[in-house]
Design a protein around this motif. Structure first.
Motif, PDB file in Angstrom:
ATOM      1  N   VAL A  72       2.062   6.218  -3.356  1.00 37.45           N
ATOM      2  CA  VAL A  72       3.024   7.041  -4.110  1.00 37.45           C
ATOM      3  C   VAL A  72       2.550   7.171  -5.562  1.00 37.45           C
ATOM      4  CG1 VAL A  72       5.406   7.193  -4.947  1.00 37.45           C
ATOM      5  CG2 VAL A  72       4.959   6.375  -2.630  1.00 37.45           C
ATOM      6  N   LEU A  73       2.124   6.061  -6.129  1.00 39.21           N
ATOM      7  CA  LEU A  73       1.613   6.065  -7.509  1.00 39.21           C
ATOM      8  C   LEU A  73       0.401   6.985  -7.637  1.00 39.21           C
ATOM      9  CD1 LEU A  73       1.338   5.025 -10.396  1.00 39.21           C
ATOM     10  CD2 LEU A  73       0.226   2.982  -9.505  1.00 39.21           C
ATOM     11  N   ASP A  74      -0.477   6.911  -6.652  1.00 37.08           N
ATOM     12  CA  ASP A  74      -1.677   7.752  -6.640  1.00 37.08           C
ATOM     13  C   ASP A  74      -1.295   9.238  -6.671  1.00 37.08           C
ATOM     14  OD1 ASP A  74      -4.311   7.099  -6.694  1.00 37.08           O
ATOM     15  OD2 ASP A  74      -4.627   7.344  -4.525  1.00 37.08           O
ATOM     16  N   ARG A  75      -0.316   9.599  -5.833  1.00 32.68           N
ATOM     17  CA  ARG A  75       0.101  11.008  -5.765  1.00 32.68           C
ATOM     18  C   ARG A  75       0.793  11.425  -7.067  1.00 32.68           C
ATOM     19  NH1 ARG A  75       0.758   9.661  -0.076  1.00 32.68           N
ATOM     20  NH2 ARG A  75       2.825   8.794  -0.375  1.00 32.68           N
ATOM     21  N   GLU A  92      11.999   6.025  -4.368  1.00 32.60           N
ATOM     22  CA  GLU A  92      11.795   4.675  -3.806  1.00 32.60           C
ATOM     23  C   GLU A  92      11.792   4.800  -2.286  1.00 32.60           C
ATOM     24  OE1 GLU A  92      14.125   1.513  -5.498  1.00 32.60           O
ATOM     25  OE2 GLU A  92      13.411   0.047  -4.011  1.00 32.60           O
ATOM     26  N   PRO A  93      10.791   4.190  -1.624  1.00 33.07           N
ATOM     27  CA  PRO A  93      10.691   4.335  -0.161  1.00 33.07           C
ATOM     28  C   PRO A  93      11.872   3.726   0.590  1.00 33.07           C
ATOM     29  CG  PRO A  93       8.625   3.504  -1.094  1.00 33.07           C
ATOM     30  CD  PRO A  93       9.635   3.474  -2.201  1.00 33.07           C
ATOM     31  N   HIS A  94      12.458   2.639   0.056  1.00 37.31           N
ATOM     32  CA  HIS A  94      13.665   2.071   0.683  1.00 37.31           C
ATOM     33  C   HIS A  94      14.544   1.442  -0.385  1.00 37.31           C
ATOM     34  CE1 HIS A  94      16.300  -0.991   2.399  1.00 37.31           C
ATOM     35  NE2 HIS A  94      16.427  -0.117   3.379  1.00 37.31           N
ATOM     36  N   ILE A  95      15.806   1.835  -0.395  1.00 37.93           N
ATOM     37  CA  ILE A  95      16.762   1.265  -1.346  1.00 37.93           C
ATOM     38  C   ILE A  95      18.069   1.038  -0.586  1.00 37.93           C
ATOM     39  CG2 ILE A  95      17.622   3.508  -2.166  1.00 37.93           C
ATOM     40  CD1 ILE A  95      17.625   2.235  -5.035  1.00 37.93           C
ATOM     41  N   ASN A  96      18.809   0.025  -0.974  1.00 40.35           N
ATOM     42  CA  ASN A  96      20.091  -0.238  -0.310  1.00 40.35           C
ATOM     43  C   ASN A  96      21.208   0.606  -0.918  1.00 40.35           C
ATOM     44  OD1 ASN A  96      19.519  -2.292   1.751  1.00 40.35           O
ATOM     45  ND2 ASN A  96      18.822  -3.513   0.002  1.00 40.35           N
ATOM     46  N   SER A  97      22.268   0.789  -0.126  1.00 39.20           N
ATOM     47  CA  SER A  97      23.347   1.687  -0.570  1.00 39.20           C
ATOM     48  C   SER A  97      24.025   1.176  -1.839  1.00 39.20           C
ATOM     49  CB  SER A  97      24.372   1.887   0.549  1.00 39.20           C
ATOM     50  OG  SER A  97      24.963   0.657   0.915  1.00 39.20           O
ATOM     51  N   TRP A  98      24.153  -0.181  -1.975  1.00 39.49           N
ATOM     52  CA  TRP A  98      24.834  -0.701  -3.170  1.00 39.49           C
ATOM     53  C   TRP A  98      24.022  -0.438  -4.438  1.00 39.49           C
ATOM     54  CZ3 TRP A  98      23.779  -4.360   0.921  1.00 39.49           C
ATOM     55  CH2 TRP A  98      22.570  -5.029   0.799  1.00 39.49           C
ATOM     56  N   ASP A  99      22.703  -0.206  -4.266  1.00 42.61           N
ATOM     57  CA  ASP A  99      21.847   0.061  -5.427  1.00 42.61           C
ATOM     58  C   ASP A  99      21.927   1.510  -5.908  1.00 42.61           C
ATOM     59  OD1 ASP A  99      20.574  -2.497  -5.569  1.00 42.61           O
ATOM     60  OD2 ASP A  99      19.321  -1.944  -3.867  1.00 42.61           O
ATOM     61  N   CYS A 100      22.460   2.403  -5.087  1.00 41.72           N
ATOM     62  CA  CYS A 100      22.292   3.810  -5.454  1.00 41.72           C
ATOM     63  C   CYS A 100      23.504   4.721  -5.267  1.00 41.72           C
ATOM     64  CB  CYS A 100      21.097   4.407  -4.712  1.00 41.72           C
ATOM     65  SG  CYS A 100      21.347   4.517  -2.937  1.00 41.72           S
ATOM     66  N   PRO A 129       0.809  -1.231   0.000  1.00 42.37           N
ATOM     67  CA  PRO A 129       0.000   0.000   0.000  1.00 42.37           C
ATOM     68  C   PRO A 129       0.845   1.287   0.000  1.00 42.37           C
ATOM     69  CG  PRO A 129      -0.932  -1.605   1.517  1.00 42.37           C
ATOM     70  CD  PRO A 129       0.377  -2.185   1.051  1.00 42.37           C
ATOM     71  N   VAL A 130       2.088   1.193   0.487  1.00 39.69           N
ATOM     72  CA  VAL A 130       2.947   2.390   0.510  1.00 39.69           C
ATOM     73  C   VAL A 130       3.211   2.864  -0.913  1.00 39.69           C
ATOM     74  CG1 VAL A 130       5.263   3.251   1.086  1.00 39.69           C
ATOM     75  CG2 VAL A 130       4.024   1.810   2.714  1.00 39.69           C
ATOM     76  N   TYR A 145      12.605  18.677  -7.812  1.00 43.86           N
ATOM     77  CA  TYR A 145      12.972  17.882  -6.639  1.00 43.86           C
ATOM     78  C   TYR A 145      11.886  17.901  -5.554  1.00 43.86           C
ATOM     79  CZ  TYR A 145      15.267  15.993  -2.611  1.00 43.86           C
ATOM     80  OH  TYR A 145      15.535  15.215  -1.515  1.00 43.86           O
ATOM     81  N   ASP A 146      11.349  19.091  -5.230  1.00 40.93           N
ATOM     82  CA  ASP A 146      10.375  19.169  -4.137  1.00 40.93           C
ATOM     83  C   ASP A 146       9.115  18.366  -4.462  1.00 40.93           C
ATOM     84  OD1 ASP A 146      12.102  20.678  -2.675  1.00 40.93           O
ATOM     85  OD2 ASP A 146      11.138  22.609  -3.122  1.00 40.93           O
ATOM     86  N   ALA A 147       8.678  18.425  -5.722  1.00 42.90           N
ATOM     87  CA  ALA A 147       7.484  17.671  -6.128  1.00 42.90           C
ATOM     88  C   ALA A 147       7.751  16.169  -6.041  1.00 42.90           C
ATOM     89  CB  ALA A 147       7.086  18.055  -7.549  1.00 42.90           C
ATOM     90  N   LEU A 148       8.970  15.749  -6.388  1.00 43.29           N
ATOM     91  CA  LEU A 148       9.327  14.327  -6.295  1.00 43.29           C
ATOM     92  C   LEU A 148       9.380  13.893  -4.825  1.00 43.29           C
ATOM     93  CD1 LEU A 148      12.128  14.317  -9.010  1.00 43.29           C
ATOM     94  CD2 LEU A 148      10.006  12.985  -9.148  1.00 43.29           C
ATOM     95  N   ALA A 149      10.003  14.722  -3.989  1.00 42.13           N
ATOM     96  CA  ALA A 149      10.125  14.379  -2.567  1.00 42.13           C
ATOM     97  C   ALA A 149       8.740  14.257  -1.926  1.00 42.13           C
ATOM     98  CB  ALA A 149      10.959  15.430  -1.834  1.00 42.13           C
ATOM     99  N   ALA A 150       7.805  15.098  -2.365  1.00 40.15           N
ATOM    100  CA  ALA A 150       6.449  15.081  -1.774  1.00 40.15           C
ATOM    101  C   ALA A 150       5.722  13.774  -2.104  1.00 40.15           C
ATOM    102  CB  ALA A 150       5.657  16.282  -2.301  1.00 40.15           C
ATOM    103  N   LEU A 151       6.144  13.079  -3.160  1.00 46.90           N
ATOM    104  CA  LEU A 151       5.484  11.807  -3.501  1.00 46.90           C
ATOM    105  C   LEU A 151       5.673  10.769  -2.386  1.00 46.90           C
ATOM    106  CD1 LEU A 151       6.583  11.418  -7.252  1.00 46.90           C
ATOM    107  CD2 LEU A 151       4.359  12.210  -6.384  1.00 46.90           C
ATOM    108  N   LEU A 152       6.757  10.881  -1.632  1.00 43.34           N
ATOM    109  CA  LEU A 152       7.019   9.896  -0.568  1.00 43.34           C
ATOM    110  C   LEU A 152       6.452  10.321   0.775  1.00 43.34           C
ATOM    111  CD1 LEU A 152      10.724   8.732  -1.244  1.00 43.34           C
ATOM    112  CD2 LEU A 152       8.578   7.644  -1.942  1.00 43.34           C
ATOM    113  N   GLU A 153       5.832  11.504   0.810  1.00 46.16           N
ATOM    114  CA  GLU A 153       5.265  11.993   2.084  1.00 46.16           C
ATOM    115  C   GLU A 153       3.798  11.611   2.196  1.00 46.16           C
ATOM    116  OE1 GLU A 153       7.095  13.137   4.389  1.00 46.16           O
ATOM    117  OE2 GLU A 153       8.885  13.307   3.151  1.00 46.16           O
TER     118      GLU A 153
END
Ligand code: IPD
Ligand code: CA
Length: 266
Positions: free
Chosen positions: A178-181, A212-220, A173-174, A257-265
């Motif tokens: 995000v997709l909905d927003r 992405e709500p959670h990503i590992n350091s090796w991925d990014c 659901p998380v 950036y701000d619009a992208l960051a708001a997708l995870l809020e």
């Protein structure tokens, strides 16, 4: 405590990492050409590893160890080695996009980051199927196959495609929210199964943004430097225990950036 490398020593690490990612790419491409012969193990829901992942990581780890014996290593498949007191940490994903790789799709890549005292100094990402090589050194810009790159010129979510990263580490659901927003904000979604490659697509303007709500350091980590050196913006990923435990990621042009960051809020 081992002394941090100077700029000349960082430049030498870039030369070695370039050589190793090319060798790793050849090995991974040979495995990709014969996927059916690979032994595959499950690490969890929708989370696989094959002997290709382990072989490619071992090639990179052993090559770095031979060239820089006091540098530490942190890889997706073999974990951490010699992290305590190390001045330099190499963070490696041997095959990001393992599911696409094992499915015969081309959206997978190899990622190598070099971190010195919590700062990402080098980022290299190679996509063997397309021969795209992204390289960044802190302070020297980012290139794709030797040419400088820039992020998307868009100013709103409606100006391009946004990739939504998702893994089963996060409740379904998380990401639905995000997709909905994103859709409510006039955006369009995309997912190719490789967070690293998608982030590189953000660096060169093919994609508008990535969240992405959670990503590992090796991925990014490598891709974060590739984005910021290209002139894009990301969140301050390496805070707290993010190196070992991961974090959220937001990446795109500064104007969006701000619009992208708001997708995870929520
Ligand atoms: C995964 C992919 C995926 C991302 C996940 C990663 P893997 O890595 O990059 O796109 O959303 O967070 O775990 O399993 O393909 O190496
Ligand atoms: Ca990965």
């Amino acid at each position: 405590m081992i002394a941090a490398p100077n700029q000349e020593e960082i430049a030498l690490r870039l030369v070695v990492a370039r050589g190793l990612i090319a060798q790793a790419g050849e090995l991974a491409a040979r495995c990709f050409a014969d996927i059916a012969s690979l032994t595959v193990t499950s690490k969890g829901p929708q989370d696989m590893a094959s002997e290709a992942d382990v072989q490619v990581e071992t090639l990179i780890r052993d090559g770095l160890k031979a060239a820089f014996p006091t540098d530490a290593f942190f890889g997706e498949e073999t974990g951490a080695a010699a992290l305590d007191g190390a001045a330099v940490v190499w963070v490696v994903d041997p095959i990001d996009g393992t599911q696409p790789f094992l499915s015969g799709l081309s959206s997978w890549c190899i990622s190598i980051a070099c971190v010195v005292g919590g700062t990402i100094e080098l980022g290299l990402v190679l996509s063997p199927p397309t021969h795209d090589l992204f390289v960044a050194r802190r302070g020297f810009g980012s290139t794709l196959n030797g040419r400088p790159i820039q992020p998307h010129p868009g100013r709103t979510l409606g100006d391009g495609i946004t990739s939504l990263g998702y893994s089963a580490r996060v409740p379904g659901p998380v990401i639905v929210a995000v997709l909905d927003r994103l859709l409510a904000g006039g955006g369009m979604f995309y997912r190719n199964g490789s967070g690293t490659l998608s982030l590189c697509h953000v660096a060169c303007g093919r994609l508008l943004g990535y969240v992405e709500p959670h990503i590992n350091s090796w991925d990014c980590l490598a891709a974060i430097l590739i984005i910021t050196e290209a002139g894009g913006r990301t969140n301050d990923f390496l805070t707290g225990d993010a190196l070992l435990k991961g974090n959220r990621i937001v990446a795109g042009p500064a104007a969006v950036y701000d619009a992208l960051a708001a997708l995870l809020e929520p």
